[in-house]
Design a protein around this motif. Structure first.
Motif, PDB file in Angstrom:
ATOM      1  N   HIS A 243      47.237  14.144 -25.988  1.00 36.41           N
ATOM      2  CA  HIS A 243      49.008  13.479 -25.842  1.00 36.41           C
ATOM      3  C   HIS A 243      48.673  13.249 -24.817  1.00 36.41           C
ATOM      4  CE1 HIS A 243      53.029  13.170 -27.139  1.00 36.41           C
ATOM      5  NE2 HIS A 243      54.255  14.624 -25.837  1.00 36.41           N
TER       6      HIS A 243
ATOM      7  N   LEU B  16      50.304  23.242 -21.253  1.00 37.46           N
ATOM      8  CA  LEU B  16      48.749  23.775 -21.709  1.00 37.46           C
ATOM      9  C   LEU B  16      48.043  24.059 -20.170  1.00 37.46           C
ATOM     10  CD1 LEU B  16      46.287  22.245 -22.690  1.00 37.46           C
ATOM     11  CD2 LEU B  16      46.163  20.248 -21.709  1.00 37.46           C
TER      12      LEU B  16
ATOM     13  N   ILE C 204      56.931  19.007 -27.722  1.00 39.86           N
ATOM     14  CA  ILE C 204      55.688  18.909 -28.839  1.00 39.86           C
ATOM     15  C   ILE C 204      55.168  20.257 -29.233  1.00 39.86           C
ATOM     16  CG2 ILE C 204      54.978  18.285 -26.359  1.00 39.86           C
ATOM     17  CD1 ILE C 204      54.551  20.797 -25.026  1.00 39.86           C
TER      18      ILE C 204
ATOM     19  N   THR D 182      54.390  18.223 -20.417  1.00 41.19           N
ATOM     20  CA  THR D 182      52.478  17.970 -21.147  1.00 41.19           C
ATOM     21  C   THR D 182      51.646  19.319 -20.400  1.00 41.19           C
ATOM     22  OG1 THR D 182      53.648  16.813 -22.711  1.00 41.19           O
ATOM     23  CG2 THR D 182      51.589  17.801 -23.666  1.00 41.19           C
TER      24      THR D 182
ATOM     25  N   THR E  39      47.163  21.762 -31.701  1.00 43.72           N
ATOM     26  CA  THR E  39      46.274  22.349 -31.441  1.00 43.72           C
ATOM     27  C   THR E  39      45.491  23.582 -31.172  1.00 43.72           C
ATOM     28  OG1 THR E  39      47.312  21.614 -29.073  1.00 43.72           O
ATOM     29  CG2 THR E  39      45.594  23.570 -28.171  1.00 43.72           C
TER      30      THR E  39
ATOM     31  N   MET F  54      46.941  18.835 -27.545  1.00 45.16           N
ATOM     32  CA  MET F  54      48.174  18.798 -25.657  1.00 45.16           C
ATOM     33  C   MET F  54      47.166  17.986 -25.232  1.00 45.16           C
ATOM     34  SD  MET F  54      49.198  22.486 -25.895  1.00 45.16           S
ATOM     35  CE  MET F  54      50.657  22.097 -24.369  1.00 45.16           C
TER      36      MET F  54
ATOM     37  N   ILE G 294      51.458  21.510 -30.480  1.00 45.00           N
ATOM     38  CA  ILE G 294      50.718  22.362 -29.995  1.00 45.00           C
ATOM     39  C   ILE G 294      50.926  22.915 -31.039  1.00 45.00           C
ATOM     40  CG2 ILE G 294      51.830  25.041 -29.505  1.00 45.00           C
ATOM     41  CD1 ILE G 294      54.287  24.112 -27.770  1.00 45.00           C
TER      42      ILE G 294
END
Length: 295
Positions: A248, A269, A74, A265, A81, A245, A78
């Motif tokens: 996603h 988060l 990810i 994920t 975000t 995130m 990231i």
């Protein structure tokens, strides 16, 4: 006379007994509410982390997602975000703080100011999907900013503003009036008093508003999907689309792409939000301690 005095003392004793009983019931209720809230929070965090941490490794952080997120990591998520949060905070902070300064230090208590405060309260209660639709129509289509980090950041800034203004305003109100009077008596102008006395004294409240704003920016889904898009690639400029995130996570869960990646994920988060809160509190405490030492 003696009898009446005894009756009076007896009534006071009964009242005190009733008050003590009410106080004990209130204390038990408060204790129960705090315990229940803490247990619910810990249960949610614990459930997500237990199911997600085992799927997290180094590759999950440094690799980009593949097959719509079914495999890979990810990294770009990231990055998207963080970019979107920085842009929204960078736009909202100066506007929100200046608006709060105007409302507390300059504005008079008239109908116009009351209308502004009413508008801010209404803005705080508007659902995020409405902000998303406005951002999509105004920023993406009318201003032709496309699905981009800038469109998403502007939309999130509008969402953050009410919280930031209210938190800053309340914090500025707590600064004693004697601080202002002392500064003005020493020859400082009103603006110098605000910048060098009022704002430093209310920094903890301003940072609290920023933390809440960052939390909302990171956790927002609907408004971001409509304005920043949901592209999986690594954004290189603020005009590129990005996927956060939360978006996603929503897409992985709603489309049933990968249960393991969903929990992984979600774990990242949660840890990210907790880390931001921890760092922000640490900075505030350190700043307050240094301020007390200097004074």
């Amino acid at each position: 006379m003696v009898v009446n005095t005894k009756v009076h003392i007896g009534k006071i004793a009964i009242k005190k007994k009733n008050l003590n009983l009410k106080e004990k019931i209130a204390y038990l209720w408060v204790y129960f509410a705090v315990t229940l809230t803490t247990l619910i929070l810990l249960s949610i965090i614990g459930y997500v982390l237990l199911n997600g941490v085992k799927h997290i490794n180094i590759d999950f952080f440094i690799k980009e997602p593949k097959s719509m997120g079914r495999s890979g990591g990810i990294f770009s998520i990231i990055a998207g975000t963080i970019y979107l949060s920085i842009v929204s905070i960078a736009i909202a902070t100066p506007i929100g703080v200046c608006a709060a300064i105007y409302l507390t230090e300059y504005a008079k208590d008239n109908k116009f100011v009351k209308l502004i405060r009413f508008g801010i309260e209404i803005l705080a209660g508007i659902p995020s999907i409405i902000f998303g639709l406005f951002g999509f129509v105004f920023f993406v289509i009318f201003l032709k900013l496309r699905w981009s980090i800038l469109s998403g950041g502007l939309t999130l800034a509008l969402m953050i503003l009410p919280t930031l203004i209210r938190a800053t305003e309340e914090s500025i109100k707590t600064v004693p009036q004697s601080y202002r009077e002392g500064s003005l008596a020493l020859g400082a102008t009103k603006w110098e008093t605000i910048v060098k006395v009022v704002l430093p004294s209310s920094i903890s409240g301003i940072l609290t508003g920023l933390i809440l704003g960052i939390g909302r920016a990171i956790g927002e889904t609907a408004a971001v999907m409509l304005t920043a898009g949901s592209a999986l690639g690594l954004p290189k400029t603020i005009m590129d689309p990005a996927r956060t995130m939360s978006v996603h996570l929503y897409l992985l869960a709603s489309e049933g792409i990968s249960k393991e990646k969903t929990f992984a994920t979600a774990s990242v988060l949660i840890v990210l939000v907790l880390l931001i809160n921890f760092l922000a509190n640490m900075i505030v405490n350190k700043y307050m301690k240094s301020t007390r030492t200097a004074s």
